[in-house]
Design an enzyme around this catalytic site. Structure first.
Site, PDB file in Angstrom:
ATOM      1  N   ASP A 304       1.144   0.120   4.043  1.00 46.30           N
ATOM      2  CA  ASP A 304       1.403  -0.437   2.911  1.00 46.30           C
ATOM      3  C   ASP A 304       2.634   0.006   2.233  1.00 46.30           C
ATOM      4  O   ASP A 304       3.219   1.027   2.389  1.00 46.30           O
ATOM      5  CB  ASP A 304      -0.011  -0.505   1.975  1.00 46.30           C
ATOM      6  CG  ASP A 304       0.174  -1.866   0.862  1.00 46.30           C
ATOM      7  OD1 ASP A 304       1.200  -2.470   0.936  1.00 46.30           O
ATOM      8  OD2 ASP A 304      -0.846  -1.990   0.347  1.00 46.30           O
ATOM      9  N   GLU A 503      -2.872  -6.291  -8.405  1.00 47.68           N
ATOM     10  CA  GLU A 503      -2.861  -5.021  -8.055  1.00 47.68           C
ATOM     11  C   GLU A 503      -3.579  -4.158  -9.355  1.00 47.68           C
ATOM     12  O   GLU A 503      -4.163  -4.647  -9.950  1.00 47.68           O
ATOM     13  CB  GLU A 503      -1.578  -4.277  -7.471  1.00 47.68           C
ATOM     14  CG  GLU A 503      -1.249  -5.222  -6.015  1.00 47.68           C
ATOM     15  CD  GLU A 503      -0.436  -4.455  -5.145  1.00 47.68           C
ATOM     16  OE1 GLU A 503      -0.315  -3.272  -4.876  1.00 47.68           O
ATOM     17  OE2 GLU A 503       0.430  -5.306  -4.800  1.00 47.68           O
TER      18      GLU A 503
HETATM   19  C1  BGC Z   1       0.187  -4.600  -1.245  1.00 46.66           C
HETATM   20  C2  BGC Z   1      -0.115  -5.486   0.064  1.00 46.66           C
HETATM   21  C3  BGC Z   1       0.964  -6.194   0.214  1.00 46.66           C
HETATM   22  C4  BGC Z   1       2.494  -5.326   0.241  1.00 46.66           C
HETATM   23  C5  BGC Z   1       3.788  -6.316   0.506  1.00 46.66           C
HETATM   24  C6  BGC Z   1       1.313  -4.043  -1.575  1.00 46.66           C
HETATM   25  O1  BGC Z   1       1.867  -3.479  -2.768  1.00 46.66           O
HETATM   26  O2  BGC Z   1      -0.806  -3.785  -1.469  1.00 46.66           O
HETATM   27  O3  BGC Z   1      -1.211  -6.216  -0.061  1.00 46.66           O
HETATM   28  O4  BGC Z   1       0.910  -7.072   1.481  1.00 46.66           O
HETATM   29  O5  BGC Z   1       2.520  -4.751  -1.053  1.00 46.66           O
HETATM   30  O6  BGC Z   1       3.813  -7.048  -0.631  1.00 46.66           O
END
Ligand code: BGC
Ligand code: BGC
Length: 825
Positions: A304, A503
């Site tokens: 990630d 998030e």
């Molecule tokens: C998130 C992921 C996401 C990635 C790319 C991260 O901050 O946890 O779910 O796919 O960013 O945008």
């Protein structure tokens, strides 16, 4: 994957290769045919691998972000992948057209297959977070977030949505979707609750395979994420710690991965969270032994966003532990160049075995081969009429159907619903006519903030949908967000709920709705007092403790985050003109609904008392009357005395604004704002996680102050916090010393204010050092703040130049010893 769509994409391919590309998971093939094809496939991969240099192999293992990777970089380094993060668009243009997305995709693709710069010529894969439709693209169909799809309890619907999303993604030249999220959400305080389908593993498992097929059958790669236990962290803290035995972890959080793998999911994303204190990005047991060996996953694991940098001993540009643990591709938005150099050296010095690199690259090539990418023509040649595919009639109807199926009816006293359309309908509440709000986070921008209805040319607000139905039947729909009316309406529909977040910025301390500032409740009550029947429609990314709001409504509908087709709400709320329901409610809770705001026994644990159980949801045949005396006393009072103004994001009721003396203030949207004069700007920067702090840069002229401040529509009483020895606390870092004055203020409705000159204090700090300062409330009171009516708890203004970063502002009752107390006499 099946190869129907792959054939369309493979313009230059021979018949043999087409068969190879599609056959791996074709379960209808006789076993030895399938085996021999797999063999042919692996032989081809081995042949490519044998001709690659170490630098080229490492290039394949890196995924940079489009803001930081040019097609020229791809040509030079042979990067395996790029992504566009949330709120990142081709040519930095939020309104980029499908043709512009394709144009950029073509540029990357052509650079990737150009071997002149010394790269291996392997087609690049572009990944995106199409998590509720192709949500980074203005004009795309936006489906309900997963929590709503969970309530629809319809695996086939989810498969169809996966397919529609993949079609729109392909129409913009993108190869890979970072979805589905197969998190099983145990504590709804988690800011990513809405990205999960359910708090039950069974439902998640029943969906995961369907959506993977839906996506991958279109030749687009899917991702099961975030492996593993993202929904099981203590207190629901994003990126926190999941404490379970291995068996329990797999049993509670692993089921969706199994069905996704059975469906042939080609990538899995590692999770930011820890498992019993260990960051998963560095955990070999989970990434290799369990995922690859035990569960039989033969695609690749992508890390990630800067996730490797969180492993102890690692940085964003170096982490042998993560590669050795089983990360195959590294998502490293900006530091990819340094990572490339470091990884080459780490292999040369033996920190990473070459066999591990070969395994990773073999997995990446396998996915590129299986998905058809290895033999694909450039993106713009893969689709016939890209703009016609985006938000096509069929996709919008599918999204509207999904909205209807996701609505959960919690209360319908005296059978108020369905509403007859031939009525005077007042539509109120902050979410009534806000397509951005009804879409939640991951909508055009990362946080889903900073959008207006004009950013959704394809969409309808909930009000728009109601108005269409009512007007057609000869009734009247009046929009007033604050609930004002001249002639008494027959009924009011009040649409309210959470503002967008994504998030960790959406983590909350309890499930109480609007604790301490119950403005939605006041609106509902004022309508009821006027003897108007009230239908509440809650927009939310999580179950909420809304007992008071339930008591103050006659009917109560949970609409979750329905997406761009708000008209689906009116489809179910209103009958036809004969009074017959057009669509019944069929949504059922896929999460427990809380009876309290916090777990009474243990505040670290998920809530243990339910108002409505899993599977609950009324329909038009139910005669259930919900009592209007649900308990309204919160458990979490003590914890919530502190008034947080900013922590990762601005906290309700406070909004962040900037202003100069000449112009009206402007909102800081999506963490960013700049005065027209350029003399003050705010940008979101990373402190502990992405965009959790704000950097404030003043370039003012001496004597002319520009200010940043937080404000609420109605004043807040802070006297209790004074009585508890509270203080206004700032966690901050000075980035450039002040050349003139810096003033901190607390305002109580102009001209009422307390102003404190903090110039010498901020200039006493070392540049770049994080510090905490605290101004006692009693001190602010003696400086002139009327604490019973604070409308701006924090105003920072400066003339001259000054630059600082703020990570937290709050009125707190336990000032830590290390904080610097300020109270000039
Ligand atoms: C998130 C992921 C996401 C990635 C790319 C991260 O901050 O946890 O779910 O796919 O960013 O945008
Ligand atoms: C005040 C507000 C005012 C705003 C605009 C804030 O400091 O508290 O009342 O509207 O500034 O300049």
């Amino acid at each position: 994957m099946k190869n129907m769509k792959a054939i369309v994409r493979l313009g230059t391919l021979t018949a043999v290769a087409i068969a190879i590309a599609g056959c791996m998971s074709d379960k209808t093939l006789p076993k030895d045919t399938a085996n021999s094809m797999a063999l042919t496939q692996e032989n081809r991969i081995n042949a490519i691998l044998a001709n690659m240099t170490l630098e080229q192999k490492i290039g394949q293992m890196i995924q940079g972000e489009i803001k930081h990777v040019s097609p020229e970089d791809v040509r030079q380094y042979g990067l395996g992948s790029i992504l566009n993060g949330g709120g990142s668009f081709p040519f930095n243009n939020k309104h980029a057209s499908p043709a512009q997305w394709l144009e950029l995709a073509d540029a990357y693709f052509e650079a990737s297959i150009d071997q002149s710069g010394g790269n291996a010529g392997i087609p690049i894969s572009w990944g995106t977070d199409a998590v509720h439709g192709h949500n980074n693209v203005v004009g795309a169909t936006l489906f309900p977030h997963n929590i709503g799809l969970g309530a629809a309890n319809n695996p086939a619907l989810v498969g169809a949505i996966g397919k529609a999303t993949a079609v729109e993604v392909a129409a913009t030249g993108i190869d890979w979707i970072f979805a589905p999220t197969v998190a099983v959400v145990k504590d709804d305080r988690w800011g990513r609750t809405y990205e999960g389908y359910s708090d039950q593993a069974e439902l998640v498992a029943s969906y995961a395979g369907e959506i993977v097929h839906g996506i991958q059958d279109q030749g687009i790669v899917a991702t099961a994420k975030h492996f593993i236990g993202d929904g099981g962290t203590l207190r629901g803290v994003d990126q926190g710690d999941t404490r379970l035995t291995l068996d329990a972890l797999l049993e509670q959080h692993g089921r969706g991965y199994q069905t996704a793998i059975d469906a042939g999911v080609m990538t899995v994303m590692a999770s930011f969270n820890s498992w019993n204190g260990d960051k998963i990005h560095g955990n070999k047991t989970l990434l290799t032994d369990v995922l690859k060996n035990q569960l039989g996953f033969d695609g690749f694991v992508v890390s990630d966003w800067n996730g490797i940098g969180q492993v102890p001993g690692c940085t964003n540009d170096s982490c042998p532990q993560a590669i050795n643990a089983g990360i195959d591709m590294v998502m490293v938005p900006d530091d990819w160049r340094a990572l490339h150099n470091n990884m080459v050296r780490e292999v040369e010095t033996g920190l990473i075995p070459i066999a591990r690199i070969d395994d990773a690259v073999r997995r990446i090539l396998r996915v590129k081969l299986r998905s058809g990418l290895l033999d694909a023509v450039k993106p713009s040649l893969r689709v016939a009429n890209s703009s016609a595919l985006i938000a096509s009639e069929a996709h919008r109807l599918l999204a509207r159907q999904a909205v209807r199926q996701s609505l959960v009816l919690l209360k319908n006293n005296s059978g108020l619903l369905p509403l007859h359309p031939h009525q005077q309908v007042l539509v109120a509440g902050s979410g009534a006519n806000d397509i951005g709000q009804q879409n939640g986070g991951w909508t055009i921008t990362w946080q889903g903030t900073g959008n207006s209805n004009d950013d959704f040319p394809q969409g309808t607000s909930i009000f728009q949908g109601i108005s269409d139905v009512v007007v057609e039947a000869g009734g009247k729909a009046i929009l007033s967000e604050s609930g004002q009316f001249q002639n008494k309406p027959d009924v009011a529909v009040v649409v309210f709920g959470e503002k967008p977040y994504a998030e960790g910025l959406g983590d909350v301390p309890s499930l109480a709705w609007q604790q301490g500032h119950k403005t939605d409740l006041k609106l509902l009550q004022s309508l009821q007092q006027a003897k108007i029947p009230v239908v509440a429609v809650l927009l939310t990314g999580r179950p909420m403790w809304v007992n008071a709001e339930l008591n103050a409504s006659d009917a109560f509908v949970v609409a979750w985050l329905p997406g761009s087709e708000g008209a689906g709400v009116a489809d179910v709320l209103f009958s036809d003109s004969d009074g017959k329901a057009r669509y019944d409610f069929r949504g059922r809770l896929s999460f427990d609904w809380p009876a309290i705001d916090l777990n009474t026994d243990n505040h670290d644990a998920p809530i243990n008392q339910q108002l409505f159980p899993l599977g609950y949801g009324l329909d038009y045949s139910s005669k259930h009357q919900l009592a209007n005396n649900l308990n309204e006393t919160p458990v979490g009072k003590v914890e919530n005395v502190d008034k947080v103004v900013f922590h990762r994001s601005s906290k309700a009721p406070w909004g962040m604004l900037i202003a100069d003396a000449q112009n009206p203030p402007q909102m800081v949207e999506a963490g960013r704002a700049e005065l027209a004069s350029g003399k003050l700007s705010v940008i979101a920067v990373d402190f502990k996680v992405q965009e959790d702090a704000r950097q404030l840069t003043w370039k003012s002229q001496i004597g002319s102050f520009n200010k940043v401040f937080w404000q609420s529509d109605s004043p807040v009483d802070f006297t209790e916090l004074r009585d508890m020895d509270g203080a206004l606390s700032l966690k901050m870092r000075v980035d450039e010393a002040a050349t003139s004055k810096v003033i901190l203020q607390m305002d109580c409705g102009l001209p009422c204010t307390a102003a404190i000159d903090i110039t010498s204090i901020v200039n006493s700090f070392s540049i770049g050092e994080w510090v905490q300062i605290a101004v006692p409330m009693a001190c602010l009171e003696s400086a002139g703040a009327a604490l019973s009516k604070i409308d701006s708890p924090l105003v920072l203004s400066a003339d001259g130049h000054f630059k600082m970063t703020l990570s937290e502002a709050a009125v707190i009752t336990n000032v830590p010893a290390e904080a610097l107390l300020i109270c000039p006499s």
